[in-house]
Scaffold this active site. Structure first.
Site, short mmCIF file in Angstrom:
data_model
loop_
_atom_site.label_atom_id
_atom_site.label_comp_id
_atom_site.label_asym_id
_atom_site.label_seq_id
_atom_site.Cartn_x
_atom_site.Cartn_y
_atom_site.Cartn_z
N HIS A 1 68.10 16.24 104.94
CA HIS A 1 67.49 16.02 103.62
C HIS A 1 66.15 16.75 103.62
O HIS A 1 65.17 16.27 104.18
CB HIS A 1 67.31 14.52 103.39
N ASP B 1 73.54 14.04 96.35
CA ASP B 1 72.69 13.01 95.74
C ASP B 1 73.24 12.47 94.41
O ASP B 1 73.25 13.17 93.41
CB ASP B 1 71.29 13.55 95.49
N ASN C 1 69.17 8.69 94.92
CA ASN C 1 68.78 8.65 93.51
C ASN C 1 69.70 7.76 92.69
O ASN C 1 69.73 7.86 91.46
CB ASN C 1 68.79 10.06 92.90
N HIS D 1 68.85 17.06 98.86
CA HIS D 1 67.50 16.86 98.33
C HIS D 1 67.12 17.79 97.18
O HIS D 1 66.45 17.35 96.25
CB HIS D 1 66.41 16.96 99.42
N HIS E 1 69.04 19.10 94.93
CA HIS E 1 69.92 18.84 93.79
C HIS E 1 70.55 20.10 93.22
O HIS E 1 71.23 20.05 92.19
CB HIS E 1 69.20 18.07 92.67
N ASN F 1 63.91 10.77 100.81
CA ASN F 1 62.51 10.44 100.56
C ASN F 1 62.33 9.29 99.56
O ASN F 1 61.26 8.70 99.49
CB ASN F 1 61.74 11.67 100.09
N HIS F 2 63.37 8.96 98.78
CA HIS F 2 63.25 7.84 97.83
C HIS F 2 63.78 6.51 98.39
O HIS F 2 63.94 5.54 97.64
CB HIS F 2 63.98 8.17 96.53
FE LIG Z 1 67.75 13.51 95.70
FE LIG Z 2 65.20 13.70 98.13
#
Ligand SMILES: [Fe+2]
Ligand SMILES: [Fe+2]
Length: 268
Positions: free
Chosen positions: A155, A13, A45, A180, A182, A72-73
Site C-alpha cells: 500500500h 480499494d 475506504n 492506494h 486508486h 493509511n485509513h
Molecule cells: Fe485507498
Molecule cells: Fe491508502
C-alpha cells in the site's frame, strides 16, 4: 514441486457503499467465470470512503471475502480498533508500530491450500512507523512453513517503491499487488523468478470522481485551496482487481487484470 492449483482474486480499494455494491453485484459473475479459490480485498475506504467499520468488515466476510487488507485509513473509525486485534483475517500494514492496534499478516486455508497474506505500507509519502523492506522480509520469513502461497499488498504512493518491492520479493512470494493510488496501472506481469506483480490494482468505486471523491468537491478544493467537505462520488462504479493463478508453491503462472463496469451498483 506442485501444489493444488489456485486462483486468487484480489480486489483494489473498495470505496464507500457504491464500491461495496459494485463488488456484490459483480462477484457472482466473477465466481462463475474465474472460480477464485481465495478472495482478498483492500477495504481501507469501505466505510463512506475512508476507513472501515466492524459491521462492514463482517459484511464483506459474509459475502465470501477471505481476507481484508487496509492502509493509511485503517484507524479512521475508533470502534474498529478492537476488532483489528481480535479478527485474524483483517490486516493493517505489518510495518506499523507494534503498539498500534491490529496485525499485518494471516493465513487462511481453502481446498487444501494455505494462503498467507501480508499487508505492508510504503515509506515514501506514507506514515508507516517502521521500514517496509525489512519488515516485509521478516513477515515473509515468518510464513515460511505455514503458507503454500503468499500474497503481499503493498500500500504505497510512489510507483518506484512498489516496483522495488516487486523485485525485492520476486521468487519468494506468489504475488505483490499495489494499492492506494486508486488508479490501475498497465504493468501486470509475472516477474522472471515467478512473482506476479502489478504497481496498482486500482479501486473498486466510482470512476466519475477524483479517486473516489465527488469531482466538484475535489476540484473546488484544488482550485480554491480552501477546506471542502468530501463525499464519495456515485458516478460510474467499476470493480478493479487482478486474478492470479498458481500451480506451484509461491510462484504464479499468470496475472490477469480485471476492469469491470458495475452500472447496477448505483442506488441506495
Ligand atoms: Fe485507498
Ligand atoms: Fe491508502
Amino acid at each position: 514441486m506442485s501444489t493444488p492449483p489456485v486462483n486468487i482474486l484480489f480486489v483494489g480499494d473498495i470505496v464507500g457503499g457504491i464500491g461495496r455494491r459494485a463488488l456484490l453485484a459483480l462477484l457472482p459473475g466473477i465466481r462463475e467465470r474465474y472460480e477464485p479459490t481465495f478472495i482478498v480485498v483492500n477495504g481501507e475506504n469501505a466505510a463512506g470512503g475512508i476507513g472501515i467499520t466492524t459491521k462492514i468488515a463482517r459484511s464483506l466476510f459474509a459475502a465470501g471475502v477471505d481476507v481484508i487488507t487496509l492502509g493509511n485509513h485503517t484507524y479512521r473509525h475508533r470502534e474498529v480498533w478492537g476488532y483489528l486485534d481480535s479478527e485474524q483475517r483483517i490486516l493493517r500494514p505489518v510495518n506499523y508500530l507494534a503498539a498500534q492496534p491490529g496485525h499485518g499478516s494471516c493465513v487462511v486455508e481453502r481446498a487444501g491450500v494455505r494462503l498467507g497474506v501480508i499487508s505492508v505500507s510504503g515509506n515514501l509519502f506514507m506514515n508507516a512507523g517502521r521500514p517496509a523492506f525489512a519488515e516485509v522480509d521478516a513477515a515473509v520469513s515468518a510464513l515460511r512453513d505455514s503458507a503454500d502461497q503468499v500474497l503481499v499488498d503493498v500500500h504505497a504512493e510512489a510507483t518506484s517503491e512498489k516496483v522495488g518491492m516487486g523485485w525485492h520479493l520476486d521468487g519468494r512470494v506468489t504475488a505483490v499487488v499495489g494499492t492506494h493510488t486508486h488508479v490501475p496501472t498497465a504493468d501486470a506481469r509475472v516477474l522472471p523468478d515467478g512473482t506476479a506483480y502489478i504497481t496498482d490494482v486500482g479501486m473498486t468505486g466510482p470512476r466519475g470522481g477524483v479517486i473516489g471523491v465527488k469531482r466538484e468537491q475535489a476540484l473546488q478544493s484544488m482550485i480554491t485551496k480552501m477546506p471542502v467537505k468530501f463525499e464519495t462520488s456515485e458516478e460510474d462504479p467499476w470493480l478493479m482487481g487482478v486474478l492470479i493463478s498458481a500451480t506451484r508453491p509461491r510462484r504464479a503462472d499468470s496475472i490477469e487484470q480485471l476492469l469491470l463496469p458495475a452500472p447496477n451498483a448505483i442506488g441506495p
